[in-house]
Design an enzyme around this catalytic site. Structure first.
Site, PDB file in Angstrom:
ATOM      1  N   ASP A  93       4.177  -4.842   0.021  1.00 20.18           N
ATOM      2  CA  ASP A  93       5.231  -4.463  -0.928  1.00 20.18           C
ATOM      3  C   ASP A  93       4.812  -4.641  -2.387  1.00 20.18           C
ATOM      4  O   ASP A  93       5.596  -5.117  -3.210  1.00 20.18           O
ATOM      5  CB  ASP A  93       6.512  -5.267  -0.657  1.00 20.18           C
ATOM      6  CG  ASP A  93       7.172  -4.900   0.653  1.00 20.18           C
ATOM      7  OD1 ASP A  93       6.658  -4.006   1.338  1.00 20.18           O
ATOM      8  OD2 ASP A  93       8.192  -5.528   1.005  1.00 20.18           O
ATOM      9  N   ASP A 146       3.117  -1.222   3.469  1.00 21.12           N
ATOM     10  CA  ASP A 146       4.210  -0.626   2.691  1.00 21.12           C
ATOM     11  C   ASP A 146       4.043  -0.913   1.205  1.00 21.12           C
ATOM     12  O   ASP A 146       4.998  -1.284   0.523  1.00 21.12           O
ATOM     13  CB  ASP A 146       5.566  -1.168   3.167  1.00 21.12           C
ATOM     14  CG  ASP A 146       5.768  -1.035   4.668  1.00 21.12           C
ATOM     15  OD1 ASP A 146       5.165  -0.135   5.272  1.00 21.12           O
ATOM     16  OD2 ASP A 146       6.527  -1.858   5.240  1.00 21.12           O
TER      17      ASP A 146
END
Length: 529
Positions: A355, A376
């Site tokens: 992230d 991600d």
């Protein structure tokens, strides 16, 4: 996070307005739901051009019902905000862990109130469909984010449950408003400026709201800048920390420039929604570094883990490295979170693991920026275009990485990730993306993809979740990982976008960049190459 107070641009919510909202709540409920029962709110097509933004004025048909719907959402947002604020006051000495997500919701509600207020009360003549569509999409994302923050805490008391309930109810109301807006929206979209061509800064490109002095400022090099504050760790500037410099800025609508001289600044920074048009200028990637180490494993939720968070509209960052140094085993650890409309990140570096970059909401543009991570490492629900960027998948704790996890939760939202003319490389097996939310939307166009990308290209999130409703596409890519012959066969995957479809994801077609990027001074490609 410090508790923020909600203030409207040039206005304050007074007692009279509070009473007005309370008295109108029930009547608005009746009128809105009566309108809803007599209307068929058709979802927009998954075809990208069907929700490409037009520069026309909002439709006046059913306008009264639409504004009543937004007013009802505004009322509920105000009540939820009051509940969250009172909770922070009554629990300042206890339950600090529980207050983390409450403060998240409070900040997000402030942002939502500001956007809804602009739609219902101000109704400026220069507000166009793209603005309203962006604000409603972002308001809905804010409530999803509030619920996400609350869910990341294992337990919370009855007040927290009440906030969660308000967020869920507000989500339903905003969904209704967005449905109404899209069903009434004019379907025509301008086909001009979609044929490509590099867009350089020129005097006639500036919108009327950009002052002549601001134009000169944005054209200037670092040496020519007259910043409002200079940050230097050795004490040679006006401030020794970025936080002090941000706190010193005067309130106003003009551009505020902070020069961060070369050095490493160990800080966690928050630029709230009320602090607009902030420009952070460093001395170059790797020279000016802002570093933090908050992470989910360290007790911070995803939203709060950001080293730098920029919520105020008009945010610009140039020549800075943003780092979250939490490490590969720390789970979610954000280096940069952006929820700023019409924001630009130029010649920067964003370095983390899971992230790394949280593109939370609204319209964003990244150019010549290096983004490094593992799982991600680009995620969120903004409408964002990456151009001439390096997206680098690094070795982490897992044997497979994901470049994107786009979070579009409603098909009417004008959000998604567009990766255009970038380089995607890695040192471990990597997927281009996976669907974080039901209507996840990501495209990769005219980019170089190396052999680290798995032949299937894309990965499911969990089982068959969103495989029919997502929108993933590729167009004109090159490199050893660009072949689509072994790609997934999902209903929502488009291995070869048409020229028209691809144009819908360009700077001009997707984030309406021709109307606002020239004012920032950044070089950009308005269309396909």
């Amino acid at each position: 996070m410090a508790t923020t107070s909600f203030s409207l641009p040039n206005h304050k919510f007074g007692i009279k307005l509070m009473l007005f909202l309370v008295l109108n709540l029930l009547s608005l409920q009746t009128s809105v739901f009566a309108h809803s029962s007599n209307s068929k709110f058709t979802k927009i097509s998954r075809h990208p051009n069907s929700d490409s933004s037009s520069r026309t004025k909002p439709s006046t048909s059913s306008n009264k019902g639409f504004l009543s719907s937004v007013q009802l959402s505004l009322d509920h947002a105000l009540f939820a905000r009051s509940l969250a604020f009172n909770l922070t006051l009554s629990h300042r000495t206890s339950q600090t862990l529980m207050l983390d997500p409450v403060n998240d919701c409070l900040e997000l509600l402030d942002d939502t109130l500001d956007m809804l207020y602009r739609i219902v009360v101000i109704k400026r003549k220069d507000h166009v469909n793209d603005d309203v569509h962006t604000w409603l999409s972002a308001a809905l994302t804010n409530q999803e984010t509030c619920k996400q923050s609350l869910s990341e805490k294992s337990s919370f008391n009855k007040e927290g449950i009440a906030i969660d309930s308000f967020a869920r109810n507000l989500t339903g109301l905003l969904t209704n408003s967005l449905d109404m807006f899209v069903s009434d929206k004019q379907k025509s979209s301008s086909s001009s400026n979609l044929t490509g061509g590099r867009k350089l800064l020129s005097d006639h490109d500036f919108p009327t709201w950009v002052s002549s002095s601001d134009r000169k400022l944005l054209e200037a090099s670092v040496e020519e800048l007259r910043p409002h504050a200079v940050v230097a760790a050795d004490g040679s500037g006006t401030h020794m920390s970025v936080a002090e410099a941000l706190a010193s800025l005067e309130k106003g609508s003009g551009r505020s420039v902070i020069h961060l001289t070369a050095g490493t600044y160990k800080e966690n920074l928050n630029i709230p929604s009320k602090q607009k048009n902030v420009m952070l200028v460093g001395d170059g990637k790797g020279k000016t570094v802002i570093v933090g180490s908050r992470s989910n494993r360290g007790g911070w939720n995803t939203y709060q883990s950001a080293t730098v968070a920029a919520m105020g509209d008009g945010f610009i960052a140039r020549d800075i490295t943003f780092v979250n140094s939490a490490g590969p085993n720390s789970e979610q650890a954000v280096a940069l979170r952006v929820g700023s409309d019409r924001s630009v990140v130029y010649r920067c570096s964003i370095d983390g693991y899971q992230d790394s970059l949280y593109t939370l909401s609204k319209r964003q543009f990244y150019r010549e920026t290096d983004i490094t991570g593992t799982v991600d490492f680009i995620f969120g629900n903004s409408a964002v275009v990456f151009q001439s960027c390096n997206l680098v998948s690094r070795k982490g704790s897992s044997d497979q990485n994901y470049v994107t996890a786009q979070g579009r939760s409603d098909p009417n939202q004008n959000t998604g990730i567009s990766i255009h003319n970038c380089r995607i490389t890695g040192s471990t097996k990597t997927y281009l993306g996976r669907p974080w939310k039901q209507y996840s939307r990501t495209v990769v166009m005219q980019s170089f993809i190396d052999g680290s990308i798995h032949p299937s290209g894309w990965s499911p999130w969990s089982s068959n979740f969103a495989l029919k409703t997502l929108y993933y596409g590729e167009f004109g890519n090159s490199g050893p990982g660009s072949s689509v012959s072994g790609r997934v066969s999902w209903a929502g995957y488009h291995p070869a976008l048409t020229l028209t479809e691809a144009q819908g994801f360009t700077v001009s077609g997707f984030i309406d960049g021709n109307s606002w990027l020239p004012s920032t001074g950044v070089v950009f490609d308005s269309g396909l190459l």
